[in-house]
Write a protein that holds these residues in place. Sequence first.
Motif, PDB file in Angstrom:
ATOM      1  N   ALA A  36     -14.772   5.285  -0.102  1.00 31.02           N
ATOM      2  CA  ALA A  36     -13.676   5.872   0.673  1.00 31.02           C
ATOM      3  C   ALA A  36     -12.517   6.157  -0.268  1.00 31.02           C
ATOM      4  N   GLY A  37     -11.815   7.240  -0.027  1.00 28.78           N
ATOM      5  CA  GLY A  37     -10.690   7.578  -0.886  1.00 28.78           C
ATOM      6  C   GLY A  37      -9.595   8.270  -0.112  1.00 28.78           C
ATOM      7  N   GLN A  38      -8.382   8.197  -0.647  1.00 28.00           N
ATOM      8  CA  GLN A  38      -7.271   8.921  -0.051  1.00 28.00           C
ATOM      9  C   GLN A  38      -6.327   9.374  -1.158  1.00 28.00           C
ATOM     10  N   LEU A  39      -5.751  10.538  -0.950  1.00 24.44           N
ATOM     11  CA  LEU A  39      -4.842  11.145  -1.916  1.00 24.44           C
ATOM     12  C   LEU A  39      -3.433  11.085  -1.346  1.00 24.44           C
ATOM     13  N   ILE A  40      -2.488  10.570  -2.127  1.00 23.46           N
ATOM     14  CA  ILE A  40      -1.138  10.310  -1.630  1.00 23.46           C
ATOM     15  C   ILE A  40      -0.119  11.013  -2.521  1.00 23.46           C
ATOM     16  N   ASP A  41       0.840  11.681  -1.884  1.00 20.80           N
ATOM     17  CA  ASP A  41       1.968  12.285  -2.597  1.00 20.80           C
ATOM     18  C   ASP A  41       2.958  11.177  -2.933  1.00 20.80           C
ATOM     19  N   THR A  42       3.198  10.919  -4.228  1.00 18.76           N
ATOM     20  CA  THR A  42       4.036   9.789  -4.614  1.00 18.76           C
ATOM     21  C   THR A  42       5.511  10.014  -4.301  1.00 18.76           C
ATOM     22  N   SER A  43       5.930  11.251  -4.077  1.00 17.50           N
ATOM     23  CA  SER A  43       7.342  11.503  -3.775  1.00 17.50           C
ATOM     24  C   SER A  43       7.683  11.158  -2.332  1.00 17.50           C
ATOM     25  N   THR A  44       6.703  11.243  -1.438  1.00 19.83           N
ATOM     26  CA  THR A  44       6.964  10.996  -0.014  1.00 19.83           C
ATOM     27  C   THR A  44       6.125   9.872   0.567  1.00 19.83           C
TER      28      THR A  44
ATOM     29  N   GLY B 111      -5.471  -5.580  -8.558  1.00 15.72           N
ATOM     30  CA  GLY B 111      -5.167  -6.840  -7.905  1.00 15.72           C
ATOM     31  C   GLY B 111      -3.755  -6.962  -7.377  1.00 15.72           C
ATOM     32  N   GLN B 112      -2.961  -5.891  -7.497  1.00 19.10           N
ATOM     33  CA  GLN B 112      -1.577  -5.934  -7.025  1.00 19.10           C
ATOM     34  C   GLN B 112      -1.435  -5.163  -5.716  1.00 19.10           C
ATOM     35  N   ALA B 113      -0.454  -5.571  -4.922  1.00 15.44           N
ATOM     36  CA  ALA B 113      -0.056  -4.775  -3.760  1.00 15.44           C
ATOM     37  C   ALA B 113       0.978  -3.771  -4.266  1.00 15.44           C
ATOM     38  N   VAL B 114       0.565  -2.529  -4.434  1.00 12.04           N
ATOM     39  CA  VAL B 114       1.413  -1.566  -5.142  1.00 12.04           C
ATOM     40  C   VAL B 114       2.261  -0.743  -4.172  1.00 12.04           C
ATOM     41  N   ASP B 115       3.422  -0.365  -4.665  1.00 12.11           N
ATOM     42  CA  ASP B 115       4.274   0.582  -3.973  1.00 12.11           C
ATOM     43  C   ASP B 115       4.024   1.952  -4.603  1.00 12.11           C
ATOM     44  N   ILE B 116       3.521   2.878  -3.788  1.00 11.27           N
ATOM     45  CA  ILE B 116       3.066   4.158  -4.323  1.00 11.27           C
ATOM     46  C   ILE B 116       4.197   4.906  -5.040  1.00 11.27           C
ATOM     47  N   LYS B 117       5.393   4.860  -4.471  1.00  4.55           N
ATOM     48  CA  LYS B 117       6.505   5.576  -5.104  1.00  4.55           C
ATOM     49  C   LYS B 117       6.842   4.964  -6.462  1.00  4.55           C
ATOM     50  N   ARG B 118       6.734   3.629  -6.552  1.00  3.56           N
ATOM     51  CA  ARG B 118       6.991   2.980  -7.840  1.00  3.56           C
ATOM     52  C   ARG B 118       5.929   3.359  -8.869  1.00  3.56           C
TER      53      ARG B 118
ATOM     54  N   VAL C 119       3.596  10.546 -12.201  1.00 10.54           N
ATOM     55  CA  VAL C 119       2.551  11.386 -11.607  1.00 10.54           C
ATOM     56  C   VAL C 119       2.973  11.869 -10.227  1.00 10.54           C
ATOM     57  N   ASP C 120       2.440  13.009  -9.844  1.00 12.26           N
ATOM     58  CA  ASP C 120       2.714  13.590  -8.533  1.00 12.26           C
ATOM     59  C   ASP C 120       1.863  12.958  -7.441  1.00 12.26           C
ATOM     60  N   TYR C 121       0.644  12.554  -7.787  1.00 14.21           N
ATOM     61  CA  TYR C 121      -0.313  12.080  -6.785  1.00 14.21           C
ATOM     62  C   TYR C 121      -0.984  10.803  -7.257  1.00 14.21           C
ATOM     63  N   VAL C 122      -1.396   9.997  -6.289  1.00 16.71           N
ATOM     64  CA  VAL C 122      -2.165   8.788  -6.567  1.00 16.71           C
ATOM     65  C   VAL C 122      -3.401   8.797  -5.675  1.00 16.71           C
ATOM     66  N   VAL C 123      -4.518   8.392  -6.238  1.00 14.94           N
ATOM     67  CA  VAL C 123      -5.756   8.235  -5.472  1.00 14.94           C
ATOM     68  C   VAL C 123      -6.031   6.750  -5.297  1.00 14.94           C
ATOM     69  N   GLU C 124      -6.198   6.331  -4.053  1.00 13.67           N
ATOM     70  CA  GLU C 124      -6.599   4.966  -3.728  1.00 13.67           C
ATOM     71  C   GLU C 124      -7.956   5.011  -3.053  1.00 13.67           C
ATOM     72  N   GLY C 125      -8.672   3.895  -3.041  1.00 13.25           N
ATOM     73  CA  GLY C 125      -9.956   3.908  -2.350  1.00 13.25           C
ATOM     74  C   GLY C 125     -10.612   2.554  -2.316  1.00 13.25           C
ATOM     75  N   SER C 126     -11.825   2.548  -1.843  1.00 14.97           N
ATOM     76  CA  SER C 126     -12.600   1.317  -1.745  1.00 14.97           C
ATOM     77  C   SER C 126     -14.072   1.639  -1.924  1.00 14.97           C
ATOM     78  N   VAL C 127     -14.829   0.611  -2.326  1.00 14.84           N
ATOM     79  CA  VAL C 127     -16.279   0.723  -2.490  1.00 14.84           C
ATOM     80  C   VAL C 127     -16.921  -0.424  -1.731  1.00 14.84           C
ATOM     81  N   ARG C 128     -17.875  -0.091  -0.886  1.00 11.48           N
ATOM     82  CA  ARG C 128     -18.631  -1.126  -0.165  1.00 11.48           C
ATOM     83  C   ARG C 128     -20.108  -0.929  -0.494  1.00 11.48           C
TER      84      ARG C 128
END
Length: 669
Positions: free
Chosen positions: A354-362, A322-329, A336-345
């Motif tokens: 749907a999913g996406q993999l994000i490098d938390t350092s960049t 429920g939060q608007a997150v900052d990936i680097k934070r 962690v090195d990576y974060v997975v975000e996504g959605s379900v419809r």
Amino acid sequence: MRIRLLGGLEATSGEGGQVRFATRKTLLLFAALALAGRRGCRREVLSETFWPGRSNEQARSSLRQALVDIRRLFPASSDANVYIDGDQETVALIFAPGEADISLFERKLVTGSSADLAFAADLYRGELLEGQSIPDELGEWFAPYRSTYQRKALQLVERLSLALLEPGSAEELPCEGLAERLLASDPTAETAHRALMRIHTLRGHENMALRQFETCRALLKKHLGVEPEAETSSLAATLQPRQRPGDPRAAAPAVEPQPQAFSAPRKHHDRPSLAVLPFQNLSGDLEQEYFADGIVEDITIALAQFRHLYVIARNSSFTYKGQAVDIKRVGRELDVDYVVEGSVRRAGDRLRIAGQLIDTSTGAHLWADRFDGTLANLFDLQDQVASSIVGAITPKVEEAEIERAKRKPTESLDAYDYYLRGLAAFDRTVTNRSVVDEALRLFMKAIERDRDFAIAHARAARCYATRKSNGWMVDPATEIADATRLARRAVELGWDDAVALSYGGYVLGYVGGDLDESAACIDRALFLNPNLAAALGVSSWVRACLGEPDKAVEHAALAMRLSPLDPRLFAWQFNTGLAHFCAGRYEDAAVWAAKSLRHQPNYPSAMRVMAAGHAMAGHRAEAEETITRLRLLDPALRLSNLADILPPFRRPEDRSRYIEALRMAGLPE
């Protein structure tokens, strides 16, 4: 090659002649069995899927006839490389790994050398079963397989193009050919466009690379109404078109430079580390929140099966719900090195993950994909998401580990729905009796609909353990028998399921009193899934009860490191306090029990340990104050009935010291 499925469908006999199947349905049945491999398919499912609308007897008869036709073409013998095997329930097509292009393709991907990747690229001659007319009733059967191999081919062309170091290498032409075949079937395949851009650049043809980018951008705009991904634009931004001497025109590409999408991960752990954040529920129905949350839990558990990954437990990740997150934070807080975000419809029986993999350092997006299907193939979609994420992080993952992530909890979606609702209820609290009772009711509903649902049995048994711990049992003899029965069934059904073994094993120890069987189940859970925080948490408890307090503290610490923000952190803090008490470290026992109570103020187990620790450490006033709080929660608690809720200590001295400490703290006889 005797069985070809990529780019068509054909099979050749041992003499090299092409095999002719009696009917198209038999040909497609052969393909379905080849895709299923040695695990095979249930006869009932095959007959219903391939011959819908017929009676059960007619459909089974048609299946038997089709299998007879296949056996005639591929007779079983001592030296047969392809043959039909099975029993009354299942049937499988058995073939050596080198007999089918899909098996060889998978094996070359896992091996991962440049030469093997080039070989795999040549094997992918087109989409799975390309050119075959597939009836509507079989479309959903083959769609997930088609999606899987297309995704793997896209990952392959990316890996191969990134590995090209100089023009004219042996891998260059196979990579180019694969990219062109992928674009022929899907002109918007951005990964294939990038591969061709890299190949043109490697050959010194920057202008052609830029034209490829413009073609990609135009096709994406036309067909999907979107702009190219950041990585594609970044690649284009690095290109400079060649100029003729004296040409005054600027040599800048038509895109702005962007950060390079792929970067080396940080090394906070000795393994790549990731967290799966809560997926957005896009169904427009708040009641479906539990469904999206359950899918994330299954994906998290699947990813944690891979021994080379360090996976943060779902409960810590869900503190960001429920939060608007900052990936680097998030990367810093969860380390962690990576974060997975996504959605379900979910719309009716249609489902999109749907999913996406994000490098938390960049903040760079390393991978993104969507997976469409129906509720009937929900678990296949989850498998695809987990496997895709792993492939994006570590392409050389072993095939055996990929298969481990494909375990499905149940084939009954009705049962699974009840299970998810029960999980959503139980996750809210362990100190609210009505909520735990509701969770138990929902888990039992799941079991009614699927008698072989291992995790539902384990979770239901866990509810009884919570009732015992809080002194809520109304008919202890009956409830203990029910809990033990459920736990044993969970372990029996889920011998290869780390979650079922963890909770089932815990209940066998705490409610059933069998510490040896409890430890054996939990040890197997850790063997299957060393990243499972829940397994480490219950392991800390059983080790304390067995008289191994240092091992208990170690396992609890690892559980808390894997899931540092877990809502059930209080249980692992309590286990740590219990272990310190058994080791005679009474000050530490009281400190850790107090930490547990800060997270869960009305947790009776932690109150008992804190009172006992204070009493043995000589803090009489603190011990008596804690007992007063405890008796407000459980006025009926006495030394005489303490045995009903005590842990089953293996060492008699641990038990006697614990009881004596509570007597010193003021618990009445």
